[in-house]
Every structure is written in C-alpha cells, then in structure tokens.
Design an enzyme around this catalytic site. Structure first.
Site, PDB file in Angstrom:
ATOM      1  N   ARG A  87       0.923  -1.071   0.030  1.00 23.53           N
ATOM      2  CA  ARG A  87      -0.118   0.216   0.076  1.00 23.53           C
ATOM      3  C   ARG A  87       1.137   1.316  -0.149  1.00 23.53           C
ATOM      4  NH1 ARG A  87      -0.647   4.793   2.298  1.00 23.53           N
ATOM      5  NH2 ARG A  87      -0.628   3.949   4.441  1.00 23.53           N
ATOM      6  N   HIS A 147      -6.880  -0.042   2.603  1.00 20.92           N
ATOM      7  CA  HIS A 147      -6.874   1.016   2.943  1.00 20.92           C
ATOM      8  C   HIS A 147      -8.113   1.987   2.869  1.00 20.92           C
ATOM      9  CE1 HIS A 147      -4.134   4.836   3.521  1.00 20.92           C
ATOM     10  NE2 HIS A 147      -4.194   4.343   4.711  1.00 20.92           N
ATOM     11  N   ARG A 183      -8.995  -0.510  11.606  1.00 24.55           N
ATOM     12  CA  ARG A 183      -7.839   0.260  12.370  1.00 24.55           C
ATOM     13  C   ARG A 183      -8.489   1.976  11.871  1.00 24.55           C
ATOM     14  NH1 ARG A 183      -2.654   0.366   8.803  1.00 24.55           N
ATOM     15  NH2 ARG A 183      -3.681   1.746   7.631  1.00 24.55           N
ATOM     16  N   THR A 186       2.802  11.641   9.321  1.00 24.45           N
ATOM     17  CA  THR A 186       2.598  11.739   7.777  1.00 24.45           C
ATOM     18  C   THR A 186       3.720  12.448   7.249  1.00 24.45           C
ATOM     19  OG1 THR A 186       0.179  11.530   8.073  1.00 24.45           O
ATOM     20  CG2 THR A 186       1.056  12.144   5.774  1.00 24.45           C
ATOM     21  N   HIS A 234       2.778   4.925  12.572  1.00 21.50           N
ATOM     22  CA  HIS A 234       3.281   4.966  11.098  1.00 21.50           C
ATOM     23  C   HIS A 234       4.080   6.111  10.855  1.00 21.50           C
ATOM     24  CE1 HIS A 234       2.530   4.578   6.840  1.00 21.50           C
ATOM     25  NE2 HIS A 234       2.468   5.931   6.833  1.00 21.50           N
ATOM     26  N   HIS A 289       6.786   8.480   8.891  1.00 18.20           N
ATOM     27  CA  HIS A 289       7.721   8.780   7.749  1.00 18.20           C
ATOM     28  C   HIS A 289       8.956   9.223   8.063  1.00 18.20           C
ATOM     29  CE1 HIS A 289       4.818   8.336   4.249  1.00 18.20           C
ATOM     30  NE2 HIS A 289       4.156   8.193   5.088  1.00 18.20           N
ATOM     31  N   HIS A 300      40.166  -2.677  10.834  1.00 21.17           N
ATOM     32  CA  HIS A 300      38.497  -3.061  10.913  1.00 21.17           C
ATOM     33  C   HIS A 300      38.727  -4.450  10.412  1.00 21.17           C
ATOM     34  CE1 HIS A 300      36.142   0.873  11.979  1.00 21.17           C
ATOM     35  NE2 HIS A 300      37.431   1.149  11.842  1.00 21.17           N
TER      36      HIS A 300
END
Ligand code: HCA
Ligand code: CU
Length: 485
Positions: A36, A96, A157, A191, A219, A221, A313
């Site tokens: 989605r 959704h 949801r 968002t 959620h 971003h 390393h």
C-alpha cells in the site's frame, strides 16, 4: 490483567491477539505496508501479477498483518487485493480507505478482514485534504465510516492522518469517536515525518493514558531520517503495532524499514522471527519490482552493511566478527566481507579486449547462435557494476532453436539489435517481455525493467545483438523463481 509468558508466545503469527492481552505484556507486532504505502513510491508498480509473489514472500517472514492497497481506486485494485486475500497466507490482510462509505464498501468487496480508515482533522486537512468540512463534520465522518465498516463485518484500524500536527484535544476526540464506534485499533500517523523520538514518547504516552486497553499502531515517515528511531521510541512508550515497508519504500523518503526493524527487535531480544535468512531476498524482490534500488549503506540489506574496509577493521573482523558488527550477520544468512574488489585506479585498466565465452556460463542459457563476446563485467573491471556482451549472428537459414529461457534480473537491462545491412537493418528477432511476445526488426532496442520476465530468439537475418545489464555479475543479478512457466 497479567499474562504468562507462555500465553504470549503461543500467539502464533497471523492470529489476532486476544483483546485481554495486557498492555505491559503486549507483543510488538508488525504490519507491513509495502503493497500500500510502498506502491506510492515513485517507480513502484505492484500489480495483479507481482503482488501475490511479494505478499507471500513478506508474509513468510512472520509478519503479523499485511496492508495491501486502496480498493476504491479501481476494479483492478480490487482484483489485486482479492488475489492476495485468496492466497490465504495465514496473515490477516488490511486494505486502505478514506472515511467515505464507498471506500468502506470497496474494502468489504475485497474480502480483506481489516480496514484501515484514515482521515485528517487538523486545519490543513480541513483546508486542502477534505475541503469545506468542520471539525464536527469530520468527527461524524469517523463515526459513520467506522460504524459502517463494523456493520460489514470488518475489523477496523482508525488513523488520524497528520496526527503529529493535530492539537491534542482534537486528536483525542477523533480517536474516542472511532473507539466508541467500534474501532479495534488506533493508528498515530506522522505523515510528514516531523516528530523526534522524545515527542513520540509524549504522544504515545498520552494515547496510552486515555485509551489504556486499545492496540496502538504507529506510522512514521522518514523525511528527517527518524522513522526507525521514532518506531523504537513508540515501542518503548507502549505502541504495540508498527507500520513498516520493505526497504522503507513509500511516499517521498518512505517509512520505517521492515527488515531493519525486525533486526532491531532481534537485537533487543524482543521477538523471535523464524526466517531471518530470507530478509535480504525479500528486499531484493521488492527493490526490483519497485525499481527503488537499495543504497549500499542501508542497514542490514545494503551491500556495505557488513563490509569492513579500513585495514584495522578488516583485521579485527577476521579475528572476531563482533569487533565491528552491531549484530551477527550470520543470523540473517549474511557474512562479513573485508576485501571486496575495487575499481582499478590506473586508467589503462579500464580498457578491455573482449573475450569469447559461450553463453552456457549463464543460468537459463545454452550457447546459442554465433559467437558471444564479453565486453565488460566484474571479471574485466572489478566493481564495474555493469555487464555487456555482443553476439555476432551469422546469416540464419531455417529455424534455429531458442537458447534463452525466460528469466528476470534485480536491475534494469537492455537488448539492442543491430543488423548487418544498410542503416542497421537485416536482423529479425522475437522478444518476450512479461506475458507478451513481440516480433522485432533491427535496428531496435528493448528496455527491460528490473523484475520483468524476458527472453529473445533469433528468427532470421544477420547482425549483432548487444545485452547490457546494470550489474557486474549476470548470474548474481538473477531473481530466482519465475512468474510464468
Ligand atoms: C496516505 C497517508 C498515510 C496514511 C497512514 C494510515 C499517512 O498515504 O494516504 O492510514 O495509517 O502517512 O498518514 O500513509
Ligand atoms: Cu504514509
């Protein structure tokens, strides 16, 4: 209520947790939204053909829920979601929806068990996302859409879009309305990716205080590069569902990365995932189909994630892998690397004389007509990251047997047909791209996007065929498994 450990671990992948699961003992669960949110990544085109394969691969990692698509968009999108629901992956599917009745009904039509309804309620949402609606009207939309979804038998949801720019009182009002209308889980969406971990902690604590029983999803971003840090902060504050996508793909800079998040939970000894050695494979598959290729520095799945260059390393790693690895790569079926071939610094080493090598050195190939000249690959130029061959095809008389089976790469590639006659004419071939077969005459080129099945065969004439692949090793760039037979 107190849950015993045994009870927690008996919750197997894919099952909805019992509603009595107490907050302190809630297992951290992952909803993967690659199909989605990830479909909103530039370059991604998850369709009816590739989505079932991708969904199966992601579900097999032990993911708790898959977020698949936005069914109201089109009949095709409904079919795509249905085709995944029908796979019966043992992992609940969520689709959704805006807070509109037609969106909710479209989700019900797909057969998905869960609906993710989202609506923003802050000033900017009222101004540009859902124009001309007042707060009380949006609250009513939440009530109506959640109630309708429940009537249709869906688990719900409910997400406040742009929650991070929404005043607390309105945020709580929106979630209360959703919960009172029957929402089974609430989701806090950052968002724009603006929050920092300490703010996440505050916001999730606020939600936990007001809604102690309900499952809380987050959620995040990644616009500020904080999606992972924020997800971990949210877990610490009591969120028990994290929304992620493979390679972090999504709008703009994407969201929390599924594989890296699983690795973080493993590092924290929070949860055991059974198929950790499949993470990189799934990452490659999704990278190919989204044409959103993984940065070498991406944690866990990037080419450099366990590569050690500095001599100090490299020496230490050869003695003890834990000297410079945050986690043992072996858990993920990966190995530390120390001396990867590097691009030569001397310019004359970049000039090559082609070698004739029969195509049977490649998987899915037999030798085929004419001579195959390897112009470049990583054997010629270390770390070339490109492969190019030229095949000289002599005049074809009669039917010649195909020499390439359909296959796919994890990167883009190109066919070029150059005939021996005037203006590059003189060669006729047949190219398979996806499900279709195209008769083609030279001069011509065929661009082959990553993940698309393809092959070709010579029909008639004479000339040159060039194949260029954006990988230094042809065989390593192949995606195993074929979509069609
Ligand atoms: C979107 C916005 C969204 C929704 C998240 C959710 C966001 O692309 O429609 O429904 O949980 O970031 O807010 O992805
Ligand atoms: Cu999003």
């Amino acid at each position: 209520m107190v849950l015993f450990l045994g009870q927690i671990f008996r919750l197997s992948h894919g099952q909805d947790p019992p509603s009595s699961e107490s907050n302190m003992s809630k297992v951290v669960r992952i909803i993967d939204a690659t199909l989605r949110e990830g479909n909103q990544c530039h370059g991604a085109s998850f369709n009816e053909k590739n989505s079932p394969e991708i969904a199966s691969a992601i579900a097999a990692l032990g993911i708790d829920m898959l977020e698949i698509g936005h069914p109201v968009c089109s009949a095709q999108e409904i079919r795509r979601i249905k085709s995944i629901v029908e796979l019966d992956l043992g992992c609940p599917i969520l689709a959704h929806s805006r807070a509109h009745a037609k969106d909710v009904r479209a989700v019900a039509e797909t057969g998905a068990q869960w609906i993710g309804i989202f609506v923003g309620i802050n000033e900017i949402s009222q101004k540009v996302r859902i124009s001309n609606r007042q707060t009380n009207q949006i609250i009513k939309m939440i009530k109506d859409s959640v109630s309708l979804a429940k009537e249709l038998g869906l688990k719900v949801r409910y997400t406040v879009e742009d929650a991070s720019r929404t005043p607390d009182d309105i945020l709580l009002q929106a979630y209360s309305e959703a919960i009172n209308s029957g929402a089974d889980r609430i989701c806090y969406s950052d968002t724009l990716g603006i929050l920092e971990p300490n703010e996440v902690c505050e916001k999730i604590s606020l939600l936990k205080k007001h809604f102690p029983e309900i499952d809380i999803e987050v959620h995040f971003h990644d616009d500020r590069g904080l999606a992972m840090a924020n997800a971990l902060a949210a877990v610490d504050a009591g969120a028990n569902w994290i929304s992620t996508s493979i390679n972090g793909i999504g709008e703009r800079s994407g969201i929390t990365d599924t594989c890296a998040f699983i690795a973080n939970l493993t590092y924290r000894k929070k949860r055991k995932f059974l198929h950790l050695d499949q993470l990189k494979k799934v990452s490659r598959l999704v990278a190919a189909h989204s044409r959103s290729f993984v940065d070498p520095r991406r944690p866990l799945v990037g080419k450099n994630a366990f590569h050690h260059k500095a001599r100090l390393h490299a020496k230490a790693i050869e003695k003890d892998e834990s000297s410079y690895n945050w986690i043992a790569p072996g858990i993920f079926g990966l190995t530390s690397t120390t001396h990867l071939p590097e691009l030569p610094r001397e310019l004359d080493k970049l000039i090559n004389i082609p070698k004739v090598i029969p195509a049977s050195e490649l998987k899915y190939h037999t030798d085929g007509p004419g001579l195959r000249y390897v112009m470049v690959d990583e054997r010629f130029v270390p770390d070339s990251r490109q492969y190019c061959i030229v095949r000289k095809i002599g005049l074809v008389k009669g039917v010649i047997a195909p020499h390439v089976d359909a296959h796919r790469h994890d990167c883009d590639s190109l066919f070029m047909f150059i005939g021996a006659h005037e203006n590059l004419t003189g060669l006729a071939v047949e190219v398979q791209l996806g499900d279709e077969i195209f008769p083609i005459k030279s001069p011509s080129s065929v661009f082959i996007p990553a993940g698309i099945e393809h092959s070709y065969r010579v029909i008639a004439g004479e000339g040159i065929y060039v194949n260029h692949v954006l990988s230094g090793c042809y065989n390593d760039s192949l995606l195993e498994g074929k979509l069609t037979s």
